[in-house]
Design a protein around this motif. Sequence first.
Motif, PDB file in Angstrom:
ATOM      1  N   GLY A   1      19.181  63.740   7.735  1.00 46.21           N
ATOM      2  CA  GLY A   1      20.292  62.670   7.542  1.00 46.21           C
ATOM      3  C   GLY A   1      21.229  62.471   6.419  1.00 46.21           C
ATOM      4  N   GLN A   2      20.320  62.863   5.260  1.00 50.20           N
ATOM      5  CA  GLN A   2      20.996  62.678   3.977  1.00 50.20           C
ATOM      6  C   GLN A   2      22.128  63.807   3.873  1.00 50.20           C
ATOM      7  OE1 GLN A   2      20.550  60.560   1.607  1.00 50.20           O
ATOM      8  NE2 GLN A   2      21.952  61.851  -0.032  1.00 50.20           N
ATOM      9  N   VAL A   3      21.889  65.141   4.296  1.00 45.50           N
ATOM     10  CA  VAL A   3      22.773  66.186   4.307  1.00 45.50           C
ATOM     11  C   VAL A   3      23.810  66.364   5.496  1.00 45.50           C
ATOM     12  CG1 VAL A   3      21.400  67.385   2.857  1.00 45.50           C
ATOM     13  CG2 VAL A   3      21.170  68.043   5.234  1.00 45.50           C
ATOM     14  N   MET A   4      23.606  65.670   6.479  1.00 45.42           N
ATOM     15  CA  MET A   4      24.338  65.780   7.777  1.00 45.42           C
ATOM     16  C   MET A   4      25.929  65.772   7.478  1.00 45.42           C
ATOM     17  SD  MET A   4      23.672  66.789  11.039  1.00 45.42           S
ATOM     18  CE  MET A   4      22.042  66.392  11.150  1.00 45.42           C
ATOM     19  N   ASP A   5      26.320  64.778   6.489  1.00 45.55           N
ATOM     20  CA  ASP A   5      27.823  64.595   6.403  1.00 45.55           C
ATOM     21  C   ASP A   5      28.399  66.063   5.887  1.00 45.55           C
ATOM     22  OD1 ASP A   5      27.891  62.185   7.210  1.00 45.55           O
ATOM     23  OD2 ASP A   5      27.846  61.232   5.206  1.00 45.55           O
ATOM     24  N   ASP A   6      27.619  66.688   5.264  1.00 45.33           N
ATOM     25  CA  ASP A   6      27.911  68.137   4.766  1.00 45.33           C
ATOM     26  C   ASP A   6      28.013  69.293   5.803  1.00 45.33           C
ATOM     27  OD1 ASP A   6      28.385  66.847   2.377  1.00 45.33           O
ATOM     28  OD2 ASP A   6      26.192  67.525   1.797  1.00 45.33           O
ATOM     29  N   VAL A   7      27.376  69.031   6.867  1.00 50.41           N
ATOM     30  CA  VAL A   7      27.013  69.959   7.912  1.00 50.41           C
ATOM     31  C   VAL A   7      28.222  70.141   9.155  1.00 50.41           C
ATOM     32  CG1 VAL A   7      25.545  70.597   9.752  1.00 50.41           C
ATOM     33  CG2 VAL A   7      24.564  69.810   7.786  1.00 50.41           C
ATOM     34  N   ASP A   8      28.464  71.542   9.355  1.00 49.92           N
ATOM     35  CA  ASP A   8      29.302  71.600  10.182  1.00 49.92           C
ATOM     36  C   ASP A   8      28.855  71.996  11.759  1.00 49.92           C
ATOM     37  OD1 ASP A   8      32.289  71.592   8.547  1.00 49.92           O
ATOM     38  OD2 ASP A   8      31.011  73.505   7.904  1.00 49.92           O
ATOM     39  N   GLN A   9      27.662  72.488  11.696  1.00 46.96           N
ATOM     40  CA  GLN A   9      27.099  72.605  12.917  1.00 46.96           C
ATOM     41  C   GLN A   9      25.641  72.905  12.793  1.00 46.96           C
ATOM     42  OE1 GLN A   9      27.988  75.212  17.019  1.00 46.96           O
ATOM     43  NE2 GLN A   9      28.461  76.362  15.118  1.00 46.96           N
TER      44      GLN A   9
ATOM     45  N   ALA B   1      22.237  64.237  14.555  1.00 49.34           N
ATOM     46  CA  ALA B   1      23.512  65.249  14.837  1.00 49.34           C
ATOM     47  C   ALA B   1      24.431  64.445  15.627  1.00 49.34           C
ATOM     48  CB  ALA B   1      23.186  66.492  15.289  1.00 49.34           C
ATOM     49  N   ALA B   2      24.027  64.042  16.841  1.00 43.32           N
ATOM     50  CA  ALA B   2      24.858  63.452  17.754  1.00 43.32           C
ATOM     51  C   ALA B   2      25.434  62.159  17.277  1.00 43.32           C
ATOM     52  CB  ALA B   2      24.046  63.118  19.057  1.00 43.32           C
ATOM     53  N   GLN B   3      24.505  61.442  16.503  1.00 40.68           N
ATOM     54  CA  GLN B   3      25.096  59.925  15.917  1.00 40.68           C
ATOM     55  C   GLN B   3      26.310  60.288  15.001  1.00 40.68           C
ATOM     56  OE1 GLN B   3      24.353  56.946  16.592  1.00 40.68           O
ATOM     57  NE2 GLN B   3      25.797  56.231  15.103  1.00 40.68           N
ATOM     58  N   SER B   4      26.015  61.520  14.054  1.00 39.58           N
ATOM     59  CA  SER B   4      27.104  61.983  13.346  1.00 39.58           C
ATOM     60  C   SER B   4      28.260  62.856  13.584  1.00 39.58           C
ATOM     61  CB  SER B   4      26.296  62.634  11.894  1.00 39.58           C
ATOM     62  OG  SER B   4      25.302  62.085  11.369  1.00 39.58           O
ATOM     63  N   GLU B   5      28.213  63.089  15.057  1.00 43.76           N
ATOM     64  CA  GLU B   5      29.136  63.652  15.629  1.00 43.76           C
ATOM     65  C   GLU B   5      29.205  65.268  15.251  1.00 43.76           C
ATOM     66  OE1 GLU B   5      32.735  61.487  15.432  1.00 43.76           O
ATOM     67  OE2 GLU B   5      32.128  60.355  17.133  1.00 43.76           O
ATOM     68  N   VAL B   6      28.033  65.781  14.753  1.00 44.55           N
ATOM     69  CA  VAL B   6      28.074  67.190  14.504  1.00 44.55           C
ATOM     70  C   VAL B   6      27.353  67.937  15.626  1.00 44.55           C
ATOM     71  CG1 VAL B   6      26.756  68.831  12.840  1.00 44.55           C
ATOM     72  CG2 VAL B   6      27.509  66.684  11.993  1.00 44.55           C
ATOM     73  N   PRO B   7      28.268  69.024  16.050  1.00 36.87           N
ATOM     74  CA  PRO B   7      27.670  69.857  17.289  1.00 36.87           C
ATOM     75  C   PRO B   7      26.516  70.364  16.983  1.00 36.87           C
ATOM     76  CG  PRO B   7      29.695  71.017  16.148  1.00 36.87           C
ATOM     77  CD  PRO B   7      29.537  69.611  15.423  1.00 36.87           C
TER      78      PRO B   7
END
Length: 283
Positions: free
Chosen positions: A181-189, A215-221
Amino acid sequence: MIDETAAEIEAMHTHSSSEVAVKAARALRDLESREYATLEEFGRDVERNASALRRANPSHASLASVMSAIESAVLEGDHGDVETAKAALDAAIEEAVDAVEDAKEAASANAAELLEDGDTLLTHDYSTTALRAIERAVDDGAEFSVYVKEARPRHLGRVTVRRLAEVDGVEPTLIVDAAAGQVMDDVDQVLTGITCVVGDTLYNRIGTYPLAATAAQSEVPMMVAGSTAKIAEGNFVFENDFRSAVEVLREPSEGFDIVNPGYDATPLSLIDQLVTEEGVRNP
């Protein structure tokens, strides 16, 4: 060799479910060097050893399908003698191994086409299909930053990150599982492999479900990739693998229990793309 392979599979020394299926298939070649008085005796030994390998990890649909295919070729074939049956076993093993490896290559090629140059990826566990997808995309000129979860308690992510560190064009970073969760904002997929799919549920290494939910909560595919042999059909029933507490805590546990499941269940509704050798599905 068969007993050793079964023990290795049970202990998870072989990590990828595709590699498990291939290793188990090749182990059955040990039967070709044994002596049998009758076709029936040979058939029983094939059935007994295929069952033992299947039981070594009943969570793997691909292992079950490969063992069933090899058994059918031997037990249902019209063989005139033991040597002919042994030749049929050898051919069935070769065909099964080729099918697994060809499907993995095709699935990884389809997944690679969905990766964008410059993406930051997040992966979990150890999947040869996911790794091959990244390698293929890099071969075509793409570059990636990749976060790799440790996949505790077996730390299979360490295997993944070491392999990615050898790929020019990839900048891998190993993270503890709780840091997804900490890095998810930096993730594209998010990209992972598949242990098996049963109905509308993905079963994969423990930690996949919270990763998919985050990922779903952060809208990351999130994309999962593997062969259609991992999509269970018929009467296959997934069995979770509850592993030794020693993998979690080496000293004795006094006054508390330790639960160490090998896999968790992720609703396919949380997955954006399921990629196989046949193409892309949107669950």
